[in-house]
Structures are given as C-alpha cells and as structure tokens.
Write an enzyme that holds these catalytic residues in place. Structure first.
Site, PDB file in Angstrom:
ATOM      1  CD  GLU A  75      84.444  53.879  11.233  1.00  0.00           C
ATOM      2  OE1 GLU A  75      84.087  54.041  12.082  1.00  0.00           O
ATOM      3  OE2 GLU A  75      83.938  53.607  10.223  1.00  0.00           O
ATOM      4  CE1 TYR A 121      60.504  37.232   9.177  1.00  0.00           C
ATOM      5  CE2 TYR A 121      58.493  38.238   9.985  1.00  0.00           C
ATOM      6  CZ  TYR A 121      59.018  37.341   9.291  1.00  0.00           C
ATOM      7  OH  TYR A 121      58.289  36.459   8.759  1.00  0.00           O
TER       8      TYR A 121
HETATM    9 ZN   LIG Z   1      82.209  54.269  12.167  1.00  0.00          ZN
END
Ligand SMILES: [Zn+2]
Length: 213
Positions: A75, A121
């Site tokens: 990835e 937040y």
């Molecule tokens: Zn992934």
C-alpha cells in the site's frame, strides 16, 4: 542519535502502540515518515506493526527508489499519493481500525464527509473526511482517487477498507488517526439515537479560532 535512527525507533514505537491497543490487526496497517533529505522510511510488506524491526524498514531516496530494507508495504502508493499532493505532510498512517472501517461500510454514509462534527477535537484534528470509492487491492484507480482528494484533505476514508491520515509529523498523524477512530466509535455507539452535533456555525467558529484550513 542520528535523524534516521530516531525515525526508525519512532515508527517502531508508534506501530507497537497502535497494534497493542487493537487499532490494527495481523499484518494490516502501515506507517511512513518523510526525512529531511526528501527520502522516506516506510513499514515493510507482510510486517505486523506490533513487531517491527527498525533495521528492516524500507528506506527510499527522494526519487522514491528503494535504497535498503525489506520490500515496502503493497500500500506504499497510498502514502506516495498523499506526499505527492501535500508538501506539508511529514508522515502518513494507514490502518484497518475497526470503527473507522465499520463506518466506511455503512450504506448511507455521506461520501463528502463520512463522520459528523461530534466533538471540537474531531473538527480540529480531522475536519472533513471524504469517502474514497471501493477499488480492489492493487487497482491503480485507488491511487488516482486518493490523489484527487489529497490536496484538499489530509484524511480520507477508503470504502470497505480503512482510513489514511497525513500529518506534519508522525505524532500529529498518529493523534489525528486516533481522534478519527474514537469519533467513529462514538458515531457507531450513537446509531439509533438522535444527535446534537456541532452546528455549522460552531464548526466555522472552530476553523477561525484555530486557523484550520
Ligand atoms: Zn489497507
């Protein structure tokens, strides 16, 4: 300690922290940091974030050529898609964290902004969270889809997959990722409840107060 050894240790420490708290399982999830010479350190393929070896992290030069270490995560393109569009990105974290991934599977999620403004937040660390359409692993269209959003968004949610978050530093990316995961958890806890989310005026006020993009 040299910069590169410090970054190696930081990646392993953050990886173990995320893994040990159940924020990503098995060999899922990956982390990268941009170095001051323009190169990158990235977690390797088939590595558990819970058991990273600092000496085996994938080291790239500024042109993206692998210099040393194991082969990078499959990835890696998600990380390079973010860095290519965001000159201010110093680190990228991608997880298959349960709650954010669960939100990415909800049928009626808003593709422009997958989570409502539940807390201040969340607005401050994430802001808007576009949903990237589903593509099979390895499909180059996924990289194109992330690139198309990355210049305007430091965080995106991959449909039926998980979140990708860039930050100025590794700790910034980590904290933003954790805020996203906690907000996804709250959102799922609150399904079937009537919500009082922050109003558009309250979100605009936060953006102005804290100089958010
Ligand atoms: Zn992934």
């Amino acid at each position: 300690m040299s910069e590169i050894n410090r970054v190696r240790d930081d990646i392993c420490r953050v990886g173990a922290s995320l893994f040990n708290r159940g924020l990503t399982a098995g060999s899922s999830g990956n982390i990268s940091v941009r170095l001051s010479d323009g190169g990158w350190l990235m977690t390797p393929t088939n590595a558990s974030l819970g058991a990273l070896d600092p000496d085996r992290l994938s080291l790239f030069d500024a042109s993206g050529t692998l210099l040393s270490g194991d082969a990078p995560t499959k990835e890696a393109f998600l990380h390079f898609s973010m860095y290519g569009e965001r000159a201010d990105a110093g680190a990228v974290v991608h997880l298959h964290s349960s709650h954010a991934t669960a939100v990415s599977i909800l049928r009626d999620v808003d593709p422009q902004d997958a989570l409502p403004a539940l807390t201040a937040y969340y607005v401050m660390r994430i802001g808007r969270l576009p949903l990237v359409p589903y593509f099979a692993p390895g499909d180059p269209n996924l990289a194109h889809a992330v690139k198309a959003l990355a210049s305007r968004h430091h965080a995106v949610l991959l449909a039926n997959h998980g979140p990708v978050v860039a930050g100025a530093s590794l700790v910034n990316a980590q904290y933003a990722m954790e805020e996203l995961e906690e907000t996804a958890k709250l959102f799922l806890m609150l399904q079937n409840h009537v919500l009082r989310t922050l109003t558009p005026e309250q979100v605009a006020d936060l953006r102005q107060r804290f100089h958010l993009a």
